[in-house]
Write a protein that holds these residues in place. Structure first.
Motif, PDB file in Angstrom:
ATOM      1  N   ALA A 107      43.923  43.864  34.745  1.00 39.85           N
ATOM      2  CA  ALA A 107      44.538  42.583  35.097  1.00 39.85           C
ATOM      3  C   ALA A 107      43.494  41.636  35.676  1.00 39.85           C
ATOM      4  CB  ALA A 107      45.656  42.799  36.115  1.00 39.85           C
ATOM      5  N   THR A 108      43.663  40.362  35.386  1.00 40.88           N
ATOM      6  CA  THR A 108      42.791  39.339  35.951  1.00 40.88           C
ATOM      7  C   THR A 108      42.912  39.357  37.463  1.00 40.88           C
ATOM      8  OG1 THR A 108      43.013  37.949  34.001  1.00 40.88           O
ATOM      9  CG2 THR A 108      42.369  36.840  36.036  1.00 40.88           C
ATOM     10  N   ARG A 109      41.773  39.179  38.116  1.00 40.90           N
ATOM     11  CA  ARG A 109      41.746  39.126  39.576  1.00 40.90           C
ATOM     12  C   ARG A 109      41.278  37.745  40.001  1.00 40.90           C
ATOM     13  NH1 ARG A 109      42.390  43.922  42.161  1.00 40.90           N
ATOM     14  NH2 ARG A 109      42.734  45.654  40.752  1.00 40.90           N
ATOM     15  N   TYR A 110      41.569  37.394  41.229  1.00 37.23           N
ATOM     16  CA  TYR A 110      41.275  36.059  41.747  1.00 37.23           C
ATOM     17  C   TYR A 110      40.309  36.155  42.915  1.00 37.23           C
ATOM     18  CZ  TYR A 110      44.936  34.726  38.597  1.00 37.23           C
ATOM     19  OH  TYR A 110      45.666  34.541  37.454  1.00 37.23           O
ATOM     20  N   ASP A 111      39.223  35.377  42.829  1.00 37.41           N
ATOM     21  CA  ASP A 111      38.135  35.423  43.801  1.00 37.41           C
ATOM     22  C   ASP A 111      38.035  34.077  44.520  1.00 37.41           C
ATOM     23  OD1 ASP A 111      35.726  35.612  45.173  1.00 37.41           O
ATOM     24  OD2 ASP A 111      34.565  36.287  43.441  1.00 37.41           O
ATOM     25  N   PRO A 112      38.228  34.065  45.854  1.00 37.03           N
ATOM     26  CA  PRO A 112      38.160  32.812  46.604  1.00 37.03           C
ATOM     27  C   PRO A 112      36.751  32.396  47.012  1.00 37.03           C
ATOM     28  CG  PRO A 112      38.708  34.574  48.088  1.00 37.03           C
ATOM     29  CD  PRO A 112      38.629  35.180  46.700  1.00 37.03           C
ATOM     30  N   ASN A 113      35.769  33.202  46.727  1.00 37.60           N
ATOM     31  CA  ASN A 113      34.414  32.927  47.192  1.00 37.60           C
ATOM     32  C   ASN A 113      33.640  32.074  46.191  1.00 37.60           C
ATOM     33  OD1 ASN A 113      34.614  34.310  49.673  1.00 37.60           O
ATOM     34  ND2 ASN A 113      34.488  36.234  48.564  1.00 37.60           N
ATOM     35  N   THR A 114      34.218  30.947  45.818  1.00 35.16           N
ATOM     36  CA  THR A 114      33.608  30.093  44.799  1.00 35.16           C
ATOM     37  C   THR A 114      32.436  29.272  45.309  1.00 35.16           C
ATOM     38  OG1 THR A 114      35.188  28.324  45.259  1.00 35.16           O
ATOM     39  CG2 THR A 114      35.759  29.876  43.509  1.00 35.16           C
ATOM     40  N   HIS A 115      32.328  29.106  46.603  1.00 34.09           N
ATOM     41  CA  HIS A 115      31.268  28.272  47.165  1.00 34.09           C
ATOM     42  C   HIS A 115      30.128  29.095  47.747  1.00 34.09           C
ATOM     43  CE1 HIS A 115      33.497  24.508  46.629  1.00 34.09           C
ATOM     44  NE2 HIS A 115      34.549  25.277  46.807  1.00 34.09           N
ATOM     45  N   HIS A 116      30.148  30.391  47.463  1.00 38.15           N
ATOM     46  CA  HIS A 116      29.094  31.290  47.925  1.00 38.15           C
ATOM     47  C   HIS A 116      28.576  32.035  46.700  1.00 38.15           C
ATOM     48  CE1 HIS A 116      30.447  30.469  52.008  1.00 38.15           C
ATOM     49  NE2 HIS A 116      31.667  30.726  51.600  1.00 38.15           N
ATOM     50  N   PRO A 117      27.406  31.658  46.171  1.00 37.25           N
ATOM     51  CA  PRO A 117      26.908  32.294  44.950  1.00 37.25           C
ATOM     52  C   PRO A 117      26.842  33.814  45.089  1.00 37.25           C
ATOM     53  CG  PRO A 117      25.520  30.447  45.589  1.00 37.25           C
ATOM     54  CD  PRO A 117      26.478  30.680  46.721  1.00 37.25           C
ATOM     55  N   HIS A 118      27.387  34.488  44.094  1.00 39.36           N
ATOM     56  CA  HIS A 118      27.368  35.947  44.109  1.00 39.36           C
ATOM     57  C   HIS A 118      27.678  36.483  42.718  1.00 39.36           C
ATOM     58  CE1 HIS A 118      31.645  35.006  44.655  1.00 39.36           C
ATOM     59  NE2 HIS A 118      31.906  36.210  44.149  1.00 39.36           N
ATOM     60  N   HIS A 119      27.445  37.775  42.549  1.00 39.63           N
ATOM     61  CA  HIS A 119      27.797  38.494  41.327  1.00 39.63           C
ATOM     62  C   HIS A 119      28.843  39.530  41.716  1.00 39.63           C
ATOM     63  CE1 HIS A 119      24.413  36.463  39.606  1.00 39.63           C
ATOM     64  NE2 HIS A 119      23.549  37.115  40.371  1.00 39.63           N
ATOM     65  N   HIS A 120      29.262  40.343  40.756  1.00 42.53           N
ATOM     66  CA  HIS A 120      30.274  41.356  41.034  1.00 42.53           C
ATOM     67  C   HIS A 120      29.785  42.751  40.666  1.00 42.53           C
ATOM     68  CE1 HIS A 120      32.967  37.750  40.790  1.00 42.53           C
ATOM     69  NE2 HIS A 120      33.261  38.269  41.964  1.00 42.53           N
ATOM     70  N   LEU A 121      30.186  43.700  41.475  1.00 43.54           N
ATOM     71  CA  LEU A 121      29.959  45.120  41.250  1.00 43.54           C
ATOM     72  C   LEU A 121      31.338  45.724  41.060  1.00 43.54           C
ATOM     73  CD1 LEU A 121      28.049  47.593  41.319  1.00 43.54           C
ATOM     74  CD2 LEU A 121      28.340  47.616  43.802  1.00 43.54           C
ATOM     75  N   VAL A 122      31.586  46.308  39.870  1.00 44.61           N
ATOM     76  CA  VAL A 122      32.917  46.791  39.511  1.00 44.61           C
ATOM     77  C   VAL A 122      32.877  48.291  39.270  1.00 44.61           C
ATOM     78  CG1 VAL A 122      34.808  46.589  37.835  1.00 44.61           C
ATOM     79  CG2 VAL A 122      33.445  44.573  38.410  1.00 44.61           C
ATOM     80  N   CYS A 123      33.809  49.010  39.891  1.00 36.69           N
ATOM     81  CA  CYS A 123      33.927  50.448  39.659  1.00 36.69           C
ATOM     82  C   CYS A 123      34.686  50.673  38.349  1.00 36.69           C
ATOM     83  CB  CYS A 123      34.656  51.136  40.810  1.00 36.69           C
ATOM     84  SG  CYS A 123      34.852  52.922  40.519  1.00 36.69           S
ATOM     85  N   ALA A 124      34.063  51.406  37.438  1.00 29.77           N
ATOM     86  CA  ALA A 124      34.685  51.712  36.145  1.00 29.77           C
ATOM     87  C   ALA A 124      35.828  52.716  36.300  1.00 29.77           C
ATOM     88  CB  ALA A 124      33.639  52.258  35.180  1.00 29.77           C
ATOM     89  N   GLY A 125      35.905  53.372  37.446  1.00 29.39           N
ATOM     90  CA  GLY A 125      36.968  54.342  37.678  1.00 29.39           C
ATOM     91  C   GLY A 125      38.232  53.696  38.211  1.00 29.39           C
ATOM     92  N   CYS A 126      38.158  53.157  39.414  1.00 29.64           N
ATOM     93  CA  CYS A 126      39.349  52.622  40.087  1.00 29.64           C
ATOM     94  C   CYS A 126      39.480  51.113  39.979  1.00 29.64           C
ATOM     95  CB  CYS A 126      39.350  53.036  41.551  1.00 29.64           C
ATOM     96  SG  CYS A 126      38.011  52.314  42.524  1.00 29.64           S
TER      97      CYS A 126
END
Length: 138
Positions: free
Chosen positions: A76-95
């Protein structure tokens, strides 16, 4: 920490009770909730909030550029409020847990001119995938 609520107030966004509770649920660091998770948490605070109101509010926040949609490959699509702080994402392929990461370097500069095909770059999205400590084999 996200400053979503403060940004919305400063921008003059009309802060109804329903909108406020959605913004409060989304506010924070490493917050990457699905619409259903936002609705469940918002309803715990404001029982009369409807699923449609949550979806409409999320859509409006995305349109305003105050929240970004994060697709994690088949989930499912997720929503990230940290739009004004440059960052990338680390995603667990399991959970599917997502963490914000800020590695060093400039990802815009990492793409050589020979691989840009004449594009003028405006943004970079990087997603690291792996297994979190709870999902990794012992």
């Amino acid at each position: 920490m996200s400053d979503l609520v403060e940004r919305l107030r400063a921008g003059g966004w009309r802060m109804t009770a329903q909108r406020r509770v959605v913004a409060e649920v989304l506010d924070g660091e490493h917050v990457h909730l699905t619409a259903d998770e936002v609705h469940a948490r918002a309803a715990a605070r404001l029982p009369e909030i409807s699923r449609a109101t949550v979806y409409n509010t999320l859509g409006e926040l995305v349109s305003l550029g105050e929240v970004t949609e994060v697709a994690t490959g088949g989930r499912a699509t997720r929503y990230d409020p940290n739009t004004h702080h440059p960052h990338h994402h680390l995603v667990c392929a399991g959970c599917g847990v997502i963490r914000d990461v800020r590695p060093g370097g400039d990802p815009m500069a990492d793409l050589p001119d020979s691989e840009r095909f004449g594009f003028t770059l405006s943004d970079v999205e990087v997603t690291y995938r792996g297994l979190c400590p709870a999902c990794a084999p012992s």
